[in-house]
Design an enzyme around this catalytic site. Structure first.
Site, mmCIF file in Angstrom:
data_model
loop_
_atom_site.group_PDB
_atom_site.id
_atom_site.type_symbol
_atom_site.label_atom_id
_atom_site.label_comp_id
_atom_site.label_asym_id
_atom_site.label_seq_id
_atom_site.Cartn_x
_atom_site.Cartn_y
_atom_site.Cartn_z
ATOM 1 C CB SER A 199 3.141 -16.497 0.406
ATOM 2 O OG SER A 199 2.813 -15.781 1.576
ATOM 3 C CD GLN A 222 -6.050 -8.827 -1.339
ATOM 4 O OE1 GLN A 222 -5.819 -8.755 -0.138
ATOM 5 N NE2 GLN A 222 -5.083 -8.783 -2.242
ATOM 6 C CG MET A 227 0.495 -5.891 2.594
ATOM 7 S SD MET A 227 -0.266 -6.453 4.106
ATOM 8 C CE MET A 227 0.082 -8.197 4.030
ATOM 9 C CE1 TYR A 269 11.903 -9.836 3.713
ATOM 10 C CE2 TYR A 269 10.860 -11.842 2.894
ATOM 11 C CZ TYR A 269 11.921 -11.204 3.515
ATOM 12 O OH TYR A 269 12.997 -11.939 3.933
ATOM 13 C CD GLU A 318 9.771 -13.181 -10.782
ATOM 14 O OE1 GLU A 318 10.774 -12.654 -10.250
ATOM 15 O OE2 GLU A 318 9.299 -12.788 -11.866
ATOM 16 N N GLY A 319 6.009 -13.188 -7.380
ATOM 17 C CA GLY A 319 4.552 -13.014 -7.524
ATOM 18 C C GLY A 319 4.199 -11.541 -7.670
ATOM 19 C CG HIS A 320 4.837 -8.924 -4.326
ATOM 20 N ND1 HIS A 320 5.684 -9.550 -3.449
ATOM 21 C CD2 HIS A 320 3.670 -8.741 -3.668
ATOM 22 C CE1 HIS A 320 5.062 -9.732 -2.289
ATOM 23 N NE2 HIS A 320 3.829 -9.255 -2.403
ATOM 24 C CD GLN A 369 -7.697 -16.378 -9.071
ATOM 25 O OE1 GLN A 369 -8.097 -15.247 -9.353
ATOM 26 N NE2 GLN A 369 -8.502 -17.330 -8.631
ATOM 27 C CE LYS A 370 -0.446 -17.404 -1.699
ATOM 28 N NZ LYS A 370 -0.760 -16.543 -0.623
HETATM 29 P P1 AMP Z 1 0.731 -8.905 -0.538
HETATM 30 O O1 AMP Z 1 2.025 -8.146 -0.469
HETATM 31 O O2 AMP Z 1 0.811 -10.286 0.026
HETATM 32 O O3 AMP Z 1 -0.426 -8.101 0.002
HETATM 33 O O4 AMP Z 1 0.417 -9.119 -2.082
HETATM 34 C C1 AMP Z 1 0.313 -8.033 -2.961
HETATM 35 C C2 AMP Z 1 -0.294 -8.494 -4.250
HETATM 36 O O5 AMP Z 1 0.513 -9.523 -4.832
HETATM 37 C C3 AMP Z 1 -1.702 -9.091 -4.065
HETATM 38 O O6 AMP Z 1 -2.543 -8.676 -5.134
HETATM 39 C C4 AMP Z 1 -1.415 -10.569 -4.108
HETATM 40 O O7 AMP Z 1 -2.537 -11.349 -4.535
HETATM 41 C C5 AMP Z 1 -0.284 -10.641 -5.119
HETATM 42 N N1 AMP Z 1 0.472 -11.884 -4.940
HETATM 43 C C6 AMP Z 1 1.016 -12.357 -3.800
HETATM 44 N N2 AMP Z 1 1.586 -13.560 -4.006
HETATM 45 C C7 AMP Z 1 1.378 -13.865 -5.315
HETATM 46 C C8 AMP Z 1 1.720 -14.984 -6.142
HETATM 47 N N3 AMP Z 1 2.370 -16.042 -5.671
HETATM 48 N N4 AMP Z 1 1.333 -14.949 -7.437
HETATM 49 C C9 AMP Z 1 0.656 -13.888 -7.936
HETATM 50 N N5 AMP Z 1 0.309 -12.802 -7.213
HETATM 51 C C10 AMP Z 1 0.669 -12.787 -5.914
#
Ligand code: AMP
Length: 279
Positions: A176, A144, A21, A23, A26-28, A139-140
């Protein structure tokens, strides 16, 4: 996007998809690193999907910064950034949705009853548009990730789903996009989610098997060391996502929690080893 992806497939390229989504943090971007190992071309989608937000949730104020995302994605090796509009994704009256029984209605699903219907539907659409060989999830968002894997298996999507580990800040807070909502004061307290999961890990490693006791210890820690309001602290069997109250003979359990700091709702989870008793 469909035409570009078809061209890539015809030229023998293996496509990897990272749905987000935006923004980006580092997770993404860690998902991009993982998908690069498994594909020739990386497609990242950036789409704040309205159907996974309920009325009154943060759809309108969800943080967005497309030019920064474009830069970060390109620097990390994303080849195609797919940024569809709402009109492209949901033209006219959209009538078809994907809903999973059971698992969509517990934990996050209890607090966000229509959330996973929106998630499953948009991911199915993205998979059908891009037709990747492999798609990466974090895995966050453990529930889902489980739901996507289940949907792919149940509905015979021809894609490999890979789930990458949680990327955390130095103090343990899971990265996040929503962390930007936290005040400085809330941000300081927010690592209590991680600390409560580490406490559960420690209790289970010492041989505790009553998950009610583990939960009480976690709740006590969160309530005494933060102003966070707990939505749930739960335990599931990782393979089935069924809630459990006793560790029993399981080698591992998944602990999950959701805690609100003011208007900001944070989720986290950890896979925990259970110490097996020797007979
Ligand atoms: P989002 O933009 O929040 O929908 O996240 C997109 C993808 O990134 C999803 O598969 C999330 O699980 C993953 N994601 C978000 N935050 C993290 C994180 N801290 N570590 C690993 N993956 C993440």
């Amino acid at each position: 996007m469909q035409t570009a992806a078809e061209g890539l497939r015809l030229s023998g390229k293996k496509i990897g998809l990272v749905p987000t989504m935006g923004y980006l943090h580092e997770g993404h971007l860690s998902l991009v690193d993982e998908v690069k190992k498994r594909s020739d071309v990386v497609v990242m989608s950036v789409y704040v999907n309205p159907t996974q937000f309920a009325q009154g949730e943060d759809l309108d104020k969800y943080p967005r910064d497309l030019s920064r995302d474009e830069k970060n994605a390109a620097e990390r090796g994303v080849n195609y950034l797919f940024v569809p509009s709402d009109r492209e994704m949901y033209p006219e009256e959209h009538l078809s949705f994907i809903e999973l029984n059971k698992v969509s209605h517990i934990l996050e699903g209890e607090f966000r009853p229509t959330h996973f219907k929106g998630v499953a539907t948009v991911v199915a659409k993205l998979l059908n548009i891009v037709k990747p060989a492999v798609a990466l999830f974090g895995q966050k968002d453990a529930q889902q990730a489980f739901i996507i894997r289940k949907m792919v298996r149940d509905l015979n999507f021809d894609v490999e789903i890979v789930v990458a580990p949680i990327v955390r800040e130095e103090d343990g807070l899971a990265l996040s996009s929503r962390n930007v909502y936290l005040s400085q004061y809330q941000r300081k307290q927010a690592n209590v989610l991680y600390r409560s999961l580490k406490l559960a890990e420690s209790n289970l490693s010492k041989g505790e098997t009553s998950l009610e006791k583990v939960r009480s210890a976690m709740v006590r820690l969160i309530s005494s060391e933060s102003e966070g309001k707990i939505d749930y602290v739960s335990f599931v069997e990782p393979a089935t996502f069924c809630k459990i109250e006793e560790a029993g003979s399981l080698a591992e359990i998944l602990a999950l929690l959701a805690v609100r700091f003011g208007q900001t709702r944070l989720i986290d989870n950890m896979l925990l080893k259970v110490r097996q008793r020797t007979q």
